[in-house]
Scaffold this motif. Structure first.
Motif, mmCIF file in Angstrom:
data_model
loop_
_atom_site.group_PDB
_atom_site.id
_atom_site.type_symbol
_atom_site.label_atom_id
_atom_site.label_comp_id
_atom_site.label_asym_id
_atom_site.label_seq_id
_atom_site.Cartn_x
_atom_site.Cartn_y
_atom_site.Cartn_z
ATOM 1 N N LEU A 79 12.932 -3.427 1.954
ATOM 2 C CA LEU A 79 11.714 -4.714 1.780
ATOM 3 C C LEU A 79 12.510 -5.765 1.253
ATOM 4 O O LEU A 79 13.362 -5.933 0.306
ATOM 5 N N ALA A 80 11.900 -7.079 1.760
ATOM 6 C CA ALA A 80 12.324 -8.194 1.432
ATOM 7 C C ALA A 80 10.874 -9.081 0.979
ATOM 8 O O ALA A 80 9.621 -8.680 1.662
ATOM 9 N N ALA A 81 10.920 -9.530 -0.192
ATOM 10 C CA ALA A 81 9.449 -9.904 -0.932
ATOM 11 C C ALA A 81 10.029 -11.405 -1.404
ATOM 12 O O ALA A 81 10.938 -11.541 -1.900
ATOM 13 N N THR A 82 8.799 -12.245 -1.576
ATOM 14 C CA THR A 82 8.891 -13.515 -2.453
ATOM 15 C C THR A 82 8.187 -13.239 -3.670
ATOM 16 O O THR A 82 7.268 -12.641 -3.580
ATOM 17 N N PHE A 83 8.579 -13.669 -4.931
ATOM 18 C CA PHE A 83 8.149 -13.645 -6.144
ATOM 19 C C PHE A 83 7.933 -15.019 -6.666
ATOM 20 O O PHE A 83 8.664 -16.010 -6.666
ATOM 21 N N PRO A 84 6.803 -15.447 -7.404
ATOM 22 C CA PRO A 84 6.638 -16.689 -8.047
ATOM 23 C C PRO A 84 7.716 -17.124 -9.015
ATOM 24 O O PRO A 84 8.407 -16.257 -9.532
ATOM 25 N N GLU A 89 6.735 13.988 1.618
ATOM 26 C CA GLU A 89 7.722 13.434 0.325
ATOM 27 C C GLU A 89 7.168 12.200 -0.230
ATOM 28 O O GLU A 89 7.322 11.644 -1.307
ATOM 29 N N ALA A 90 6.237 11.375 0.862
ATOM 30 C CA ALA A 90 5.578 10.183 0.332
ATOM 31 C C ALA A 90 4.237 10.342 -0.297
ATOM 32 O O ALA A 90 3.542 9.401 -0.367
ATOM 33 N N GLY A 91 3.852 11.555 -0.094
ATOM 34 C CA GLY A 91 2.494 11.885 -0.521
ATOM 35 C C GLY A 91 1.364 11.704 0.543
ATOM 36 O O GLY A 91 0.306 11.825 0.315
ATOM 37 N N ALA A 132 7.867 3.174 -2.621
ATOM 38 C CA ALA A 132 7.110 3.178 -3.776
ATOM 39 C C ALA A 132 7.112 1.674 -4.082
ATOM 40 O O ALA A 132 6.546 1.293 -5.149
ATOM 41 N N ALA A 133 8.186 1.017 -3.838
ATOM 42 C CA ALA A 133 8.665 -0.295 -4.336
ATOM 43 C C ALA A 133 7.701 -1.264 -3.786
ATOM 44 O O ALA A 133 7.437 -2.382 -4.357
ATOM 45 N N ALA A 188 0.795 -1.114 0.039
ATOM 46 C CA ALA A 188 0.008 0.030 -0.139
ATOM 47 C C ALA A 188 1.018 1.325 0.034
ATOM 48 O O ALA A 188 1.944 1.178 0.173
ATOM 49 N N ARG A 189 0.417 2.560 -0.289
ATOM 50 C CA ARG A 189 0.862 3.532 -0.093
ATOM 51 C C ARG A 189 0.321 4.428 1.098
ATOM 52 O O ARG A 189 -0.859 4.531 1.284
ATOM 53 N N PRO A 190 1.269 4.845 1.875
ATOM 54 C CA PRO A 190 0.735 5.884 3.215
ATOM 55 C C PRO A 190 -0.012 6.975 2.525
ATOM 56 O O PRO A 190 0.292 7.640 1.569
#
Length: 310
Positions: A258-263, A105-107, A186-187, A72-74
């Protein structure tokens, strides 16, 4: 609280800002992602290490990173600030400046909060976020075969903390990283749109936070150090302090990457670095997160409430 909120500009998502008992914020998605994060003097920051504006920025960015980790975006921040009665008003104003600057700066906007007396400066930041029609990215969605990737800098805040703890104020790059993180806010939404199956804010340390995904998803995670490049300047700082820079990358917190997993078979978005793979659930005596195929020796990161004897 007027010293922190009065006369500040607000984004279009703020329908009613500070001045009443509560704010009104637009929720175009119909759902609100919400989180709260605390920063306490002597635990997360020191006023002799950081200026007020840096403290405010740090508190806001750390909290907003959790919203980004959900994809999400803050949009709005609510701030509860506690401070000793002798705290200079100028310091409170500077903290407010940092909070507002980071939010803008983050909107997002600082739409309200509360101020009270306390034994030490404490800042609780509640962040509201918008999913923009996407589903939230949970910690529980990782699957065997998924790719593990990281976005944002890691290890630098731990280096800065070590430098400051030794009584130094340089190298400036490391110290600045501890004072004010640079989470890739933003990522998070970009990763969500790209199909991220799980995501987490790296606040306690890469291995510790990957462990949260592993536990929630019922999987194991394998990290390869060959995929983690140590920046030359970070290596120089580590050498000067007699530290292993790879330990900073693996276990250092407070960078809020940020750490994430992708298919499996998909390319992560630009800016994301693949660092390993997701495996099946670990056996009873097997570690949930391994480094180069083996259990990591030593703490995986920061433990907020360590048990006696550990």
């Amino acid at each position: 609280m007027d010293a922190v909120t009065a006369g500040r500009m607000q984004p279009v998502s703020t329908l009613l800002g500070p001045g009443d008992d509560a704010a009104v914020v637009r929720t175009s998605d119909g759902r609100v992602v919400s989180t709260v994060d605390m920063a306490v003097e002597g635990v997360h920051f020191r006023t002799d290490w950081s200026e007020g504006e840096q403290i405010g920025r740090r508190a806001a960015l750390a909290a907003m990173a959790d919203v980004a980790a959900m994809g999400a975006r803050p949009t709005a921040l609510l701030v509860a600030l506690g401070a000793p009665p002798q705290t200079p008003v100028s310091l409170v104003r500077q903290i407010g400046d940092g909070l507002h600057a980071a939010a803008a700066e983050a909107g997002a906007g600082v739409v309200g909060g509360d101020l009270t007396s306390a034994l030490a400066i404490s800042i609780a930041v509640t962040v509201l976020g918008d999913l923009d029609g996407r589903e939230p990215v949970l910690r529980s969605g990782a699957k065997p075969g998924d790719l593990i990737a990281v976005c944002g800098r890691i290890g630098w805040a731990a280096a800065g903390f070590t430098v400051l703890s030794r009584g130094f104020r340089s190298p400036a790059q490391a110290v600045a990283a501890f004072r004010v993180p640079e989470p890739p806010l933003a990522a998070g939404p970009v990763a969500a749109a790209a199909g991220a199956t799980a995501m987490v804010d790296v606040s306690d340390g890469l291995l510790a936070d990957l462990g949260h995904i592993a536990a929630a998803s019922g999987v194991s995670m394998s990290v390869l150090t060959a995929a983690l490049q140590v920046p030359p300047r970070l290596a120089e700082v580590a050498s000067a302090l007699g530290k292993d820079p790879m330990s900073w990358l693996l276990t250092g917190g407070e960078d809020h990457a940020l750490a994430a997993t992708f298919p499996s078979g998909t390319e992560p978005p630009e800016g994301w670095t693949p660092i390993g793979t997701v495996g099946p659930a670990p056996g009873q005596s097997e570690p949930a997160v391994t480094v180069d195929g083996a259990e990591y020796e030593g703490p995986a990161g920061w433990d907020h409430f360590p048990r006696a004897g550990e």
